[in-house]
Design an enzyme around this catalytic site. Sequence first.
Site, PDB file in Angstrom:
ATOM      1  N   HIS A 191       0.817  -1.211   0.000  1.00 25.65           N
ATOM      2  CA  HIS A 191       0.000   0.000   0.000  1.00 25.65           C
ATOM      3  C   HIS A 191       0.854   1.266   0.000  1.00 25.65           C
ATOM      4  CE1 HIS A 191      -3.381   2.572   1.777  1.00 25.65           C
ATOM      5  NE2 HIS A 191      -3.902   2.036   0.696  1.00 25.65           N
ATOM      6  N   LYS A 242       3.313   4.378  -1.208  1.00 28.14           N
ATOM      7  CA  LYS A 242       3.384   5.284  -2.354  1.00 28.14           C
ATOM      8  C   LYS A 242       4.691   6.062  -2.224  1.00 28.14           C
ATOM      9  CE  LYS A 242      -1.298   5.209  -1.117  1.00 28.14           C
ATOM     10  NZ  LYS A 242      -1.620   3.821  -1.206  1.00 28.14           N
ATOM     11  N   ASP A 278      16.983  10.480  -8.092  1.00 25.44           N
ATOM     12  CA  ASP A 278      18.417  10.740  -7.899  1.00 25.44           C
ATOM     13  C   ASP A 278      18.836  10.724  -6.430  1.00 25.44           C
ATOM     14  OD1 ASP A 278      18.843  10.890 -10.597  1.00 25.44           O
ATOM     15  OD2 ASP A 278      18.797  13.078 -10.702  1.00 25.44           O
ATOM     16  N   HIS A 320      -9.143  11.242   1.126  1.00 25.32           N
ATOM     17  CA  HIS A 320      -8.324  10.031   1.188  1.00 25.32           C
ATOM     18  C   HIS A 320      -7.037  10.288   1.969  1.00 25.32           C
ATOM     19  CE1 HIS A 320      -5.843   6.723  -0.769  1.00 25.32           C
ATOM     20  NE2 HIS A 320      -6.946   6.073  -0.461  1.00 25.32           N
ATOM     21  N   LYS A 346      -4.281  10.704   4.869  1.00 24.97           N
ATOM     22  CA  LYS A 346      -3.953   9.969   6.089  1.00 24.97           C
ATOM     23  C   LYS A 346      -2.994  10.850   6.889  1.00 24.97           C
ATOM     24  CE  LYS A 346      -4.055   6.817   2.450  1.00 24.97           C
ATOM     25  NZ  LYS A 346      -5.388   6.342   2.492  1.00 24.97           N
ATOM     26  N   ASP A 366      -0.995  19.005  18.834  1.00 24.07           N
ATOM     27  CA  ASP A 366      -0.559  20.212  19.546  1.00 24.07           C
ATOM     28  C   ASP A 366       0.106  21.244  18.642  1.00 24.07           C
ATOM     29  OD1 ASP A 366      -1.527  19.094  21.840  1.00 24.07           O
ATOM     30  OD2 ASP A 366       0.427  18.497  22.638  1.00 24.07           O
TER      31      ASP A 366
END
Length: 487
Positions: free
Chosen positions: A223, A225, A230, A405, A407, A412
């Site tokens: 899952h 990404k 370089d 979508h 996450k 604080d």
Amino acid sequence: MFQIIKDIIYIILILNIIGAVYTVFRQRRDIAATWAWLLVLFFLPGVGFVIYAFVGRKLPENKLFPLKSKTRLQLDQVMEHQRRELKKNEFTAADQVVKDSERMVQFFTKTDYSFLNRRNEVQIITDGNELFDDIFAEIKKAKKHIHVEFYTIYDDQIGNQLRELLEEKAREGVEVKVLWDSWGSLGTKRSFFKKLNELGGEAYPFLGTRSALTDFRLNFRDHRKIVVIDGKIGYVGGFNVGDQYLGRKKKFGYWRDTHLKIIGSGVYGLQSRFILDWNATDRKKQIVEEFKAGSVYFPVAEVKGNTSLQIVSNGPDSDIEKIKMGYLKMIHKARESVWIQSPYLIPDDSVLDALRLAATSGVDVRVMIPCMPDHAFVYRATQYYAWQCAKWGIKVYYYNNGFIHAKTMVVDGKISTVGSANMDFRSFKLNFEVNAFMYDENIAKQLQEIYEEDIKHSSLQTVAMFNKQSTWLKFKQTFSRLLSPIL
């Protein structure tokens, strides 16, 4: 005749129970998942085993072992050096947030070989078009290598743009390596990357699975990404490669996600994660370079930003749910606020209790989830837990301007995390995930400002509103919750 049929049914049920017990207990699981699977197998004779074949099977140890071999990159030596440095407790004024989060930093260094990287430049990107414009611009400037790893790479407009650009760079002699998940990229044929491979690039499904049709597992998916260019520029977050993530699909409308662009030594964590995943996938053409600043894959970082961060990965190859533990450390550390965004809200008891404790202790706890489902059972379970959160004084928002979508978590206004891991069992235990944990007030404040802007496009859900739901909807939510350990 009736007695014979009755006896046959009785025998089938007995065999089903024996088979269910054997199937579930032959592999180590936590108690919640064990009971959930027994429930499915007991009450869905035959059909339950078909579901288990798709969802319940674990990865074989021979595939997990290479993912654990961090010593191949000599990361153990690097981490030992950093642990000694952290023990000196030498923090500058700019490192005050790091000092205040010292225990959290040490936890990640001990459990995930996650070294602390300082002085990074970090850019927050929340729009898919902006993200891919930026990624494509950086890919065009690549001189040495391009490493790409996504859960989803679709054969559509944006997917073809990415592939054609990678083909162009491979033609120029730039090293191009691509990993994708066969299930997340369902519908994309392996031949999609045929030309790239012919031009000298290399593209493989994660862990070498040929296609989703021959890989009957919904769990244990890649899952993550990740994009690394370089060894100097890295991207990590929630966006996948597909037109729907750019808001081009009517079903979801605008796609609201969060991604990071990192410039600096923080890219080392993304690079090492990619290399480990690549080596586990392609056993014949492994990247053998050790972690060493100044090498081809880990060039000396020249920028001087202000963000200290750790790249933390998690998956079924881990004995500890490190990203979840990071979430818990952040929540328990909170004194003023905990603001969370996640498309799925299916926390285990430890996370739910932490949120309840924070809320009842006077901390401003907020959770933002989508107003629409993309997976029916998962969304009903999400609604159930949102209802429970609201009962304890947690502010629950439904995002109404398309599909959220992202996450993210910010605590604080000081520490934050962005990555691929959702607030659910699947991300905690079942899938391969990666998050950036950042110790920088400026980044945290930016995420808070983005959150406040999102609230303008959201609706606050009260306990009274949840209570007014139909009995049928409440039943679906409660039933889905029973299956939450395996959703």
